[in-house]
Write a protein that holds these residues in place. Structure first.
Motif, short mmCIF file in Angstrom:
data_model
loop_
_atom_site.label_atom_id
_atom_site.label_comp_id
_atom_site.label_asym_id
_atom_site.label_seq_id
_atom_site.Cartn_x
_atom_site.Cartn_y
_atom_site.Cartn_z
N GLY A 1 -41.82 26.60 43.39
CA GLY A 1 -40.77 27.40 42.78
C GLY A 1 -40.88 28.87 43.17
N ALA A 2 -42.12 29.37 43.21
CA ALA A 2 -42.32 30.77 43.61
C ALA A 2 -41.93 30.99 45.07
CB ALA A 2 -43.79 31.16 43.38
N LEU A 3 -42.30 30.05 45.94
CA LEU A 3 -41.95 30.18 47.36
C LEU A 3 -40.44 30.06 47.57
CD1 LEU A 3 -44.85 28.10 48.96
CD2 LEU A 3 -44.53 30.58 49.06
N ALA A 4 -39.79 29.21 46.75
CA ALA A 4 -38.33 29.09 46.86
C ALA A 4 -37.65 30.40 46.51
CB ALA A 4 -37.83 27.97 45.94
N ASP A 5 -38.20 31.14 45.55
CA ASP A 5 -37.63 32.43 45.18
C ASP A 5 -37.87 33.50 46.23
OD1 ASP A 5 -36.38 31.73 42.84
OD2 ASP A 5 -38.09 32.17 41.55
N ARG A 6 -38.80 33.25 47.15
CA ARG A 6 -39.07 34.21 48.22
C ARG A 6 -38.14 34.02 49.42
NH1 ARG A 6 -45.64 34.85 49.04
NH2 ARG A 6 -46.14 35.70 46.98
N SER A 7 -37.37 32.95 49.41
CA SER A 7 -36.52 32.65 50.56
C SER A 7 -35.06 32.55 50.13
CB SER A 7 -36.95 31.32 51.20
OG SER A 7 -36.81 30.26 50.27
N ARG A 8 -34.16 32.54 51.10
CA ARG A 8 -32.76 32.29 50.80
C ARG A 8 -32.62 30.81 50.45
NH1 ARG A 8 -29.53 35.80 55.46
NH2 ARG A 8 -30.26 37.85 54.74
N HIS A 9 -32.00 30.56 49.30
CA HIS A 9 -32.02 29.21 48.75
C HIS A 9 -31.30 28.19 49.64
CE1 HIS A 9 -32.54 31.69 44.92
NE2 HIS A 9 -33.68 31.07 45.13
N ARG A 10 -30.18 28.58 50.20
CA ARG A 10 -29.45 27.62 51.04
C ARG A 10 -30.27 27.25 52.27
NH1 ARG A 10 -24.78 27.77 54.94
NH2 ARG A 10 -25.12 30.00 55.09
N GLN B 1 -41.12 33.77 31.94
CA GLN B 1 -39.67 33.75 31.80
C GLN B 1 -39.22 32.62 30.88
OE1 GLN B 1 -35.85 35.10 32.36
NE2 GLN B 1 -37.74 36.06 33.05
N VAL B 2 -39.87 31.46 30.99
CA VAL B 2 -39.49 30.30 30.17
C VAL B 2 -40.06 30.40 28.77
CG1 VAL B 2 -39.69 27.79 29.94
CG2 VAL B 2 -39.23 28.81 32.18
N LEU B 3 -41.35 30.73 28.67
CA LEU B 3 -42.00 30.74 27.36
C LEU B 3 -41.81 32.06 26.61
CD1 LEU B 3 -45.37 28.93 28.23
CD2 LEU B 3 -43.18 27.96 27.48
N GLY B 4 -41.43 33.13 27.32
CA GLY B 4 -41.28 34.42 26.68
C GLY B 4 -39.90 34.67 26.11
N ARG B 5 -38.90 33.92 26.56
CA ARG B 5 -37.54 34.08 26.01
C ARG B 5 -37.34 33.08 24.87
NH1 ARG B 5 -33.32 36.56 28.80
NH2 ARG B 5 -33.92 37.63 30.71
N PRO B 6 -36.89 33.52 23.70
CA PRO B 6 -36.75 32.61 22.56
C PRO B 6 -35.89 31.39 22.85
CG PRO B 6 -36.56 34.88 21.83
CD PRO B 6 -36.62 34.92 23.32
N VAL B 7 -34.75 31.58 23.54
CA VAL B 7 -33.87 30.44 23.81
C VAL B 7 -34.54 29.43 24.74
CG1 VAL B 7 -31.73 29.75 24.94
CG2 VAL B 7 -31.73 31.69 23.40
N LEU B 8 -35.10 29.91 25.85
CA LEU B 8 -35.73 29.01 26.81
C LEU B 8 -36.98 28.37 26.21
CD1 LEU B 8 -35.34 30.95 30.18
CD2 LEU B 8 -33.84 29.22 29.16
N ARG B 9 -37.69 29.10 25.38
CA ARG B 9 -38.87 28.53 24.73
C ARG B 9 -38.48 27.40 23.79
NH1 ARG B 9 -41.00 32.94 22.98
NH2 ARG B 9 -40.18 32.90 20.86
N THR B 10 -37.40 27.59 23.05
CA THR B 10 -36.91 26.53 22.16
C THR B 10 -36.54 25.28 22.95
OG1 THR B 10 -36.07 28.14 20.56
CG2 THR B 10 -35.14 25.92 20.47
N MET B 11 -35.86 25.48 24.08
CA MET B 11 -35.47 24.33 24.90
C MET B 11 -36.69 23.66 25.53
SD MET B 11 -31.82 25.19 26.65
CE MET B 11 -32.52 26.32 27.86
N THR C 1 -46.97 33.22 37.33
CA THR C 1 -47.12 33.68 35.94
C THR C 1 -45.80 34.27 35.42
OG1 THR C 1 -49.45 34.16 36.32
CG2 THR C 1 -48.42 35.20 34.41
N GLU C 2 -45.08 34.98 36.29
CA GLU C 2 -43.78 35.53 35.90
C GLU C 2 -42.80 34.41 35.54
OE1 GLU C 2 -43.02 39.77 38.13
OE2 GLU C 2 -42.66 37.95 39.28
N GLY C 3 -42.83 33.31 36.31
CA GLY C 3 -41.95 32.19 36.01
C GLY C 3 -42.27 31.54 34.67
N ILE C 4 -43.56 31.39 34.40
CA ILE C 4 -43.98 30.81 33.11
C ILE C 4 -43.57 31.72 31.96
CG2 ILE C 4 -45.98 30.13 31.73
CD1 ILE C 4 -47.38 29.36 34.36
#
Length: 418
Positions: free
Chosen positions: A72-81, A219-229, A214-217
């Motif tokens: 996931g981290a490497l995908a964010d380093r490149s153009r997705h398409r 992002q999911v666990l630090g935001r209340p909405v994403l953490r709930t999901m 760590t930033e990705g983790i």
């Protein structure tokens, strides 16, 4: 918030989405054929044992778990398409080695193991890239409708693809049927190449890969909405995996259905996923995205209690009805939660966020499948399914009570900064 499409001409935007839609349909069909053909190559051509077949299946899952976060981290380093095109082209070459090796008479079980690991590795890069690429093709207010179309097509393709794969394998044999995989991946790459949409080059970063993970983790666990999901996914992923794990044994041994009938029963229940994907955008327009996200599983999961009541004969309709309603609710939740994540997550973190979510689902599914085996052994499959479907009712209750999911996320943001 997801970036808006660069294309000002609506016809260009529609064409781009249709190409993306075509690419994902081809990829789903290809994966369905592969999921049936590769194990059958091992069984029919190489006479693999049950243990070897189990290892073949486990290798792909283990690979994904090990590489999901860095991928996931490497995908964010490149153009997705570009990442998606490259993944599909390499996958086309990899799966082509199976029929080539079979024709040359050098096919070995180790080749299948290597192919399975390589495909799982490339899928780990492909998935976060396509999830992150969609918001660059459609505006944020069209995400639910677009994800609904993709969910519907994916479910329908998966259902029909199993029948197509079985017919193809019967006609040409499992090794040659794998050629369809290579063609499917290649055509999917062609469709992606035809998309005319500027995608900005990701900013170069000096951050290490562990830091980005760590930033990705966070992002999911630090935001209340994403953490709930995420908490919801732990329970739902485990419970649904347990339900799926016991279904075949329940229908075959407890209900006494033949294999051919089980396939039709699963197909009948799977139609619910298609219906859920179709109806979600319209229902969201009426009820609001946030309200529907909280209600979709509360309305549908109680019908899962019909599943353990299934009996031979007309009683099989209870399983179909229950499975269809559960599938519809899961499809609706997937569409809405995916759209929510794409809406509130920064574009440069989307790949990592989806990898974290995917890893949570995989971990919960593994635990759920294991618990299903234990419950089925202790209680019998019927009573075990009753316990599982009853426990699943706690999941929508948690969503209804969650304050973080109140509101309409069609106009982000809907949460306070954590």
């Amino acid at each position: 918030m997801a970036s808006q499409p660069d294309a000002t001409d609506s016809s260009v935007a529609v064409r781009n989405f249709r190409l993306f839609w075509t690419s994902e349909t081809l990829t789903t069909l290809t994966a369905t054929v592969s999921g049936l053909a590769v194990p059958l190559v091992a069984v029919t051509r190489l006479h693999a044992s049950v243990l070897q077949i189990g290892l073949l299946s486990a290798l792909g899952q283990i690979t994904f778990v090990l590489v999901a976060l860095p991928a996931g981290a490497l995908a964010d380093r490149s153009r997705h398409r570009r990442a998606m095109i490259g993944s599909n082209l390499v996958r086309a070459l990899i799966v082509a080695t199976i029929p080539i090796a079979a024709i040359a008479g050098v096919l070995h079980l180790w080749i299948l193991y290597a192919v399975e690991v390589a495909l799982a590795l490339l899928q780990s890069f492909y998935e976060p890239a396509w999830h992150a690429f969609l918001p660059t093709l459609v505006s944020s207010d069209r995400l639910v409708a677009s994800n609904g179309k993709l969910q519907t097509t994916t479910t329908a393709t998966d259902l029909g693809g199993k029948g197509f794969a079985g017919l193809l394998i019967q006609l040409v044999g499992a090794p040659l049927a794998v050629i369809v995989n290579a063609i499917g991946f290649a055509l999917s790459a062609v469709a992606l190449t035809a998309i005319r949409q500027d995608e900005p080059r990701p900013e170069k970063t000096i951050d290490s890969l562990p830091h980005q993970i760590t930033e990705g983790i966070a992002q999911v666990l630090g935001r209340p909405v994403l953490r709930t999901m995420a908490i919801f996914l732990v329970g739902a992923g485990g419970g649904l995996s347990a339900y799926y794990a016991l279904s075949t044994v329940f229908l075959a041994r407890t209900v006494g259905l033949p294999a051919s009938a089980i396939g039709w029963v699963f197909a009948g229940g799977g139609i619910g996923g298609v219906i859920g994907g179709l109806l979600t955008p319209r229902a969201a327009d009426r009820l609001g995205n946030g309200r529907l996200l909280r209600l979709c599983t509360a309305v549908t999961l109680p019908f899962g209690l019909l599943i353990p009541l299934t009996q031979p004969g007309w009683g099989v309709l209870l399983y179909i009805a229950g499975g269809a309603m559960v599938g519809a609710g899961v499809a609706a939740y997937n569409v809405l939660s995916l759209s929510l994540t794409q809406t509130i997550c920064p574009p440069e973190l989307l790949g990592r966020a989806f990898s974290v979510i995917r890893l949570i689902v995989l971990g919960a599914s593994a635990v759920g499948s294991t618990l299903a085996g234990l419950l089925g052994t202790w209680l019998g499959t019927r009573l075990a399914l009753l316990v599982i479907m009853g426990a699943l009712l706690l999941i929508p209750l948690s969503l209804l009570l969650a304050k973080t999911l109140r509101g309409d996320f069609g106009t982000p943001p809907i949460e306070q900064t954590p």
